[in-house]
Design an enzyme around this catalytic site. Structure first.
Site, PDB file in Angstrom:
ATOM      1  N   ARG A  65       0.841  -1.204   0.000  1.00 45.82           N
ATOM      2  CA  ARG A  65       0.000   0.000   0.000  1.00 45.82           C
ATOM      3  C   ARG A  65       0.881   1.261   0.000  1.00 45.82           C
ATOM      4  O   ARG A  65       0.571   2.254  -0.656  1.00 45.82           O
ATOM      5  CB  ARG A  65      -0.865  -0.035   1.261  1.00 45.82           C
ATOM      6  CG  ARG A  65      -2.060   0.856   1.246  1.00 45.82           C
ATOM      7  CD  ARG A  65      -2.852   0.658   2.517  1.00 45.82           C
ATOM      8  NE  ARG A  65      -3.745  -0.470   2.444  1.00 45.82           N
ATOM      9  CZ  ARG A  65      -4.997  -0.396   1.979  1.00 45.82           C
ATOM     10  NH1 ARG A  65      -5.486   0.746   1.560  1.00 45.82           N
ATOM     11  NH2 ARG A  65      -5.757  -1.448   1.944  1.00 45.82           N
ATOM     12  N   LEU A  93      -7.250   5.264   1.596  1.00 45.04           N
ATOM     13  CA  LEU A  93      -5.960   5.952   1.695  1.00 45.04           C
ATOM     14  C   LEU A  93      -5.470   5.928   3.148  1.00 45.04           C
ATOM     15  O   LEU A  93      -6.261   6.029   4.080  1.00 45.04           O
ATOM     16  CB  LEU A  93      -6.112   7.392   1.206  1.00 45.04           C
ATOM     17  CG  LEU A  93      -6.506   7.498  -0.279  1.00 45.04           C
ATOM     18  CD1 LEU A  93      -6.959   8.907  -0.623  1.00 45.04           C
ATOM     19  CD2 LEU A  93      -5.346   7.069  -1.182  1.00 45.04           C
ATOM     20  N   HIS A 109     -20.199  10.350  -0.933  1.00 44.30           N
ATOM     21  CA  HIS A 109     -20.729   9.043  -0.540  1.00 44.30           C
ATOM     22  C   HIS A 109     -22.233   9.023  -0.812  1.00 44.30           C
ATOM     23  O   HIS A 109     -22.937   9.984  -0.465  1.00 44.30           O
ATOM     24  CB  HIS A 109     -20.455   8.804   0.952  1.00 44.30           C
ATOM     25  CG  HIS A 109     -20.943   7.466   1.421  1.00 44.30           C
ATOM     26  ND1 HIS A 109     -20.278   6.300   1.117  1.00 44.30           N
ATOM     27  CD2 HIS A 109     -22.045   7.117   2.125  1.00 44.30           C
ATOM     28  CE1 HIS A 109     -20.955   5.276   1.637  1.00 44.30           C
ATOM     29  NE2 HIS A 109     -22.024   5.739   2.250  1.00 44.30           N
ATOM     30  N   GLU A 174     -25.930  13.990  -6.468  1.00 44.64           N
ATOM     31  CA  GLU A 174     -24.464  14.014  -6.330  1.00 44.64           C
ATOM     32  C   GLU A 174     -23.847  14.990  -7.326  1.00 44.64           C
ATOM     33  O   GLU A 174     -22.923  15.739  -6.999  1.00 44.64           O
ATOM     34  CB  GLU A 174     -23.879  12.615  -6.560  1.00 44.64           C
ATOM     35  CG  GLU A 174     -24.222  11.606  -5.480  1.00 44.64           C
ATOM     36  CD  GLU A 174     -23.491  10.286  -5.688  1.00 44.64           C
ATOM     37  OE1 GLU A 174     -22.320  10.292  -6.056  1.00 44.64           O
ATOM     38  OE2 GLU A 174     -24.120   9.221  -5.496  1.00 44.64           O
TER      39      GLU A 174
HETATM   40  C1  GRF Z   1     -20.991   7.515  -6.533  1.00 42.16           C
HETATM   41  O1  GRF Z   1     -22.235   6.999  -6.136  1.00 42.16           O
HETATM   42  C2  GRF Z   1     -20.247   8.039  -5.346  1.00 42.16           C
HETATM   43  O2  GRF Z   1     -21.071   8.574  -4.357  1.00 42.16           O
HETATM   44  C3  GRF Z   1     -19.553   6.805  -4.836  1.00 42.16           C
HETATM   45  O3  GRF Z   1     -19.166   6.105  -5.990  1.00 42.16           O
HETATM   46  C4  GRF Z   1     -20.056   6.413  -7.047  1.00 42.16           C
HETATM   47  C5  GRF Z   1     -19.247   6.871  -8.224  1.00 42.16           C
HETATM   48  O4  GRF Z   1     -20.040   7.000  -9.370  1.00 42.16           O
HETATM   49  N1  GRF Z   1     -18.450   7.143  -3.956  1.00 42.16           N
HETATM   50  P1  GRF Z   1     -19.422   7.662 -10.685  1.00 42.16           P
HETATM   51  O5  GRF Z   1     -18.182   6.859 -11.072  1.00 42.16           O
HETATM   52  O6  GRF Z   1     -19.098   9.086 -10.365  1.00 42.16           O
HETATM   53  O7  GRF Z   1     -20.499   7.549 -11.720  1.00 42.16           O
END
Ligand code: GRF
Length: 201
Positions: A65, A93, A109, A174
């Protein structure tokens, strides 16, 4: 502020950042490079199409790692990166890496943390039977999905949802939330005091 976006998958959140940047909505943030932990993923194609340096660094090519992270740090330093955005990056990480970018690494997330951390957050939410879930942008700390929360958005769970439909509904939020948080970070507006994050005017 020069930003690296770390990815492992399809990269729809990366696309939201690239679109925001091209429309001037990320300033003073600039996407300096994109690094994927997996070869051949959609996110790399999106980065290349946008004219961004797109690198693959697979942990499988490194004996430990630590060596993987050294290679990642070397790549980021080559592109003079000052902040890191995890957008679907599927590696944890270490504190050593995190300490190199204090309060400069954020993650998105697909749940309302602290509910449903870890993998398969949408499946966890459906299984639990919650009526509302969402997404969270947070600072990255050594505890997985446990860092101080920057911003969250709520998304309803519909009675007939499956993982695919719920994932799509959350992703739409998101894609609005992450560019906003990156802009705040890049413009120095995020003040973290312990677990509490204030967005300065
Ligand atoms: C998203 O749902 C994000 O919240 C999670 O991983 C996914 C990534 O999706 N951490 P993408 O590759 O941006 O389409």
């Amino acid at each position: 502020m020069r930003i690296a976006v770390l990815v492992s998958g399809s990269g729809t959140n990366l696309q939201a950042l690239l679109d925001a940047e091209s429309q001037g909505r990320l300033l003073p943030g600039v996407i300096a490079c994109v690094v994927s932990s997996k070869a051949g993923v959609g996110a790399l194609a999106r980065a290349t199409l946008a004219g961004k340096p797109a690198l693959t660094l697979s942990h499988r090519d490194f004996a430990s790692r630590e060596l993987f992270e050294e290679a990642l740090l070397a790549a980021l330093s080559e592109y003079q990166v000052e902040a890191v955005v995890l957008a679907g990056f599927m590696r944890v990480l270490t504190p050593y890496f995190l300490a190199r970018f204090p309060d400069r690494i954020i993650n998105i997330h697909p749940a309302l943390l602290p509910a449903f951390p870890g993998v398969d957050a949408q499946r966890q939410a459906l299984h639990y039977g919650v009526k509302i879930t969402g997404c969270t942008v947070h600072f990255v700390s050594p505890e997985v999905d446990g860092g101080a929360i920057i911003v969250q958005a709520a998304v309803p769970v519909e009675p007939d949802d499956d993982v695919a439909t719920l994932t799509q509904r959350i992703l739409q939020r998101e894609h609005r939330l992450l560019p906003l948080a990156v802009r705040w970070l890049a413009s120095g507006r995020l003040l973290r005091q312990g677990r509490h994050v204030r967005v300065l005017p």
